[in-house]
Design an enzyme around this catalytic site. Sequence first.
Site, mmCIF file in Angstrom:
data_model
loop_
_atom_site.group_PDB
_atom_site.id
_atom_site.type_symbol
_atom_site.label_atom_id
_atom_site.label_comp_id
_atom_site.label_asym_id
_atom_site.label_seq_id
_atom_site.Cartn_x
_atom_site.Cartn_y
_atom_site.Cartn_z
ATOM 1 C CG HIS A 31 -1.956 1.197 1.184
ATOM 2 N ND1 HIS A 31 -3.380 0.933 1.454
ATOM 3 C CD2 HIS A 31 -1.805 2.337 0.898
ATOM 4 C CE1 HIS A 31 -3.817 1.963 1.403
ATOM 5 N NE2 HIS A 31 -2.952 3.132 1.134
ATOM 6 C CG HIS A 33 -0.745 6.994 -1.034
ATOM 7 N ND1 HIS A 33 -1.953 7.150 -1.663
ATOM 8 C CD2 HIS A 33 -0.909 6.208 -0.037
ATOM 9 C CE1 HIS A 33 -2.979 6.794 -0.997
ATOM 10 N NE2 HIS A 33 -2.136 6.261 0.123
ATOM 11 C CG LEU A 34 4.980 5.509 -5.548
ATOM 12 C CD1 LEU A 34 5.598 4.555 -6.882
ATOM 13 C CD2 LEU A 34 6.201 5.938 -4.665
ATOM 14 N NE ARG A 35 0.645 11.928 -2.099
ATOM 15 C CZ ARG A 35 -0.337 11.594 -1.592
ATOM 16 N NH1 ARG A 35 -1.273 10.636 -1.897
ATOM 17 N NH2 ARG A 35 -0.403 11.695 -0.296
ATOM 18 C CG ASN A 59 -4.787 8.658 -3.492
ATOM 19 O OD1 ASN A 59 -3.827 8.086 -3.958
ATOM 20 N ND2 ASN A 59 -4.929 9.213 -2.132
ATOM 21 C CE LYS A 119 -7.603 2.161 -0.674
ATOM 22 N NZ LYS A 119 -6.520 3.109 -0.461
ATOM 23 C CG HIS A 156 -10.040 4.397 3.130
ATOM 24 N ND1 HIS A 156 -8.952 5.240 3.246
ATOM 25 C CD2 HIS A 156 -10.744 4.793 4.223
ATOM 26 C CE1 HIS A 156 -9.063 5.866 4.366
ATOM 27 N NE2 HIS A 156 -10.204 5.809 4.780
ATOM 28 C CG HIS A 194 -5.227 2.385 5.729
ATOM 29 N ND1 HIS A 194 -6.839 2.440 5.999
ATOM 30 C CD2 HIS A 194 -4.990 2.896 4.626
ATOM 31 C CE1 HIS A 194 -7.240 2.759 4.810
ATOM 32 N NE2 HIS A 194 -6.375 3.222 4.132
ATOM 33 C CG LEU A 239 -7.807 10.604 7.356
ATOM 34 C CD1 LEU A 239 -8.745 11.490 6.014
ATOM 35 C CD2 LEU A 239 -8.666 10.419 8.533
ATOM 36 C CG ASP A 267 -1.789 4.771 4.037
ATOM 37 O OD1 ASP A 267 -1.734 5.073 2.930
ATOM 38 O OD2 ASP A 267 -2.691 5.215 4.840
ATOM 39 C CG HIS A 271 0.061 15.133 1.831
ATOM 40 N ND1 HIS A 271 -0.842 15.366 1.074
ATOM 41 C CD2 HIS A 271 -0.223 13.727 2.660
ATOM 42 C CE1 HIS A 271 -1.841 14.439 1.138
ATOM 43 N NE2 HIS A 271 -1.338 13.672 1.995
ATOM 44 C CB ALA A 283 -5.138 12.481 5.973
HETATM 45 C C1 NCD Z 1 -3.562 8.995 2.002
HETATM 46 C C2 NCD Z 1 -3.077 10.198 1.052
HETATM 47 O O1 NCD Z 1 -2.533 11.173 1.474
HETATM 48 O O2 NCD Z 1 -3.346 9.775 -0.403
HETATM 49 N N1 NCD Z 1 -3.544 9.679 3.065
HETATM 50 C C3 NCD Z 1 -3.700 8.953 4.301
HETATM 51 O O3 NCD Z 1 -3.873 9.676 5.378
HETATM 52 N N2 NCD Z 1 -3.646 7.778 4.523
HETATM 53 C C4 NCD Z 1 -4.892 8.690 1.706
HETATM 54 C C5 NCD Z 1 -5.333 7.427 2.119
HETATM 55 O O4 NCD Z 1 -4.897 6.146 2.135
HETATM 56 O O5 NCD Z 1 -6.265 7.299 2.859
HETATM 57 ZN ZN ZN Z 2 -3.530 5.006 1.379
#
Ligand code: NCD
Ligand code: ZN
Length: 381
Positions: A31, A33-35, A59, A119, A156, A194, A239, A267, A271, A283
Amino acid sequence: MTQEPTNPNPMPQGSAALGQRLRLREPDDWHLHLRDGAMLKAVAPYSARQFGRALVMPNLQPPVITVAMAEAYSRRIGEALAGEQTEHFRPFMTLYLTDNTSCEEVDRAAQSPHVLAFKLYPAGATTHSDAGVTNLQALDPVFERMAEKGVVLCIHGEVTTPEVDVFDREARFIEERLIPLRHRHPELRIVFEHATTREAVDYVRQANAPIAATITPQHLLYNRNALFRSGLRPHYYCLPVLKREPHRQALVAAATSGSPRFFMGTDSAPHDRTLKEADCGCAGCFSAPFALELYAQVFDEAQALDRLEAFASHFGADFYGLPRNAGEVELLRQDHCIADRLSHEGHTLVPLAAGQVLRWQYAGRLESSLPRSQSLQVSSA
Ligand code: NCD
Ligand code: ZN
């Protein structure tokens, strides 16, 4: 009223002695997030350094909703890595489930070697989830097709009804959404992403197969006090939000239990610092640079280092029906302090556990692997 138990020392001492080494089969992050754009270039190398594979979340803005978009994103991830890292790291993609996802897209996903899962974000649940699902039942034909084709649904698991207390959203999701969904689609392969509560790990442990859960380092290391330690701590806000200490303990027990239903998924959700330290802070905890070290800390404190490898490197691959990685990585028992900030062109990131001392340090991939029978030993250097 009982007093809320506290985690008296968020980083207590573990069991291994200085200089010891911990060898693991190369792990995967299920899990991540690489943006995109500059942020992708800044963060992807951290994950590629420690992990063989990752399941990349969809996302983005706009969200990754088709196989074509996911394959294009996968190419951008490859381009963001230097040559050697590209060889060592394989991103698998997820598609963002929307109210309009079609059965044909499920078929295309099942055929793509790059896409592993859809997802599900309930609309409004988290960062960039506006396009999320508003009515689960309306997607029953899509879930049916996913079950038929063996495509995994990553969830989620939080209700988004504003009246529901933020700390109760996960438990309510299980009762009101997940149990009915699994009743309608018992064959659907689900990863409860998560997990943050005792209710979630209890449900996943006891439910009929096929279901598993990922657990993040922040939910294993911290309870909700971390959000308010001597002031408001935005870098501990993610989150689902951190929960009470008994929940953290239940997560540690699940992760270190040896059950194949629980595996690694950081996860890691970067940011920019300015967006975290803001009136309405985003978050997400950024754990990628020290992900293995953070998990090793948890397993060490729980006297369960011998179970880290299965959680990190076996159970996730097994659930997704992929071979386990062939290579190995090594961690060294050596105190080190996590940097306060990591600066990249255009971005400043604050890593999870900034300023704290961790006991294990990632030492890299092993060039020549010993026979498997000799791995996973905590041995003297
Ligand atoms: C994630 C994000 O910033 O993309 N944020 C997080 O708090 N985990 C989104 C997510 O997985 O809920
Ligand atoms: Zn996530």
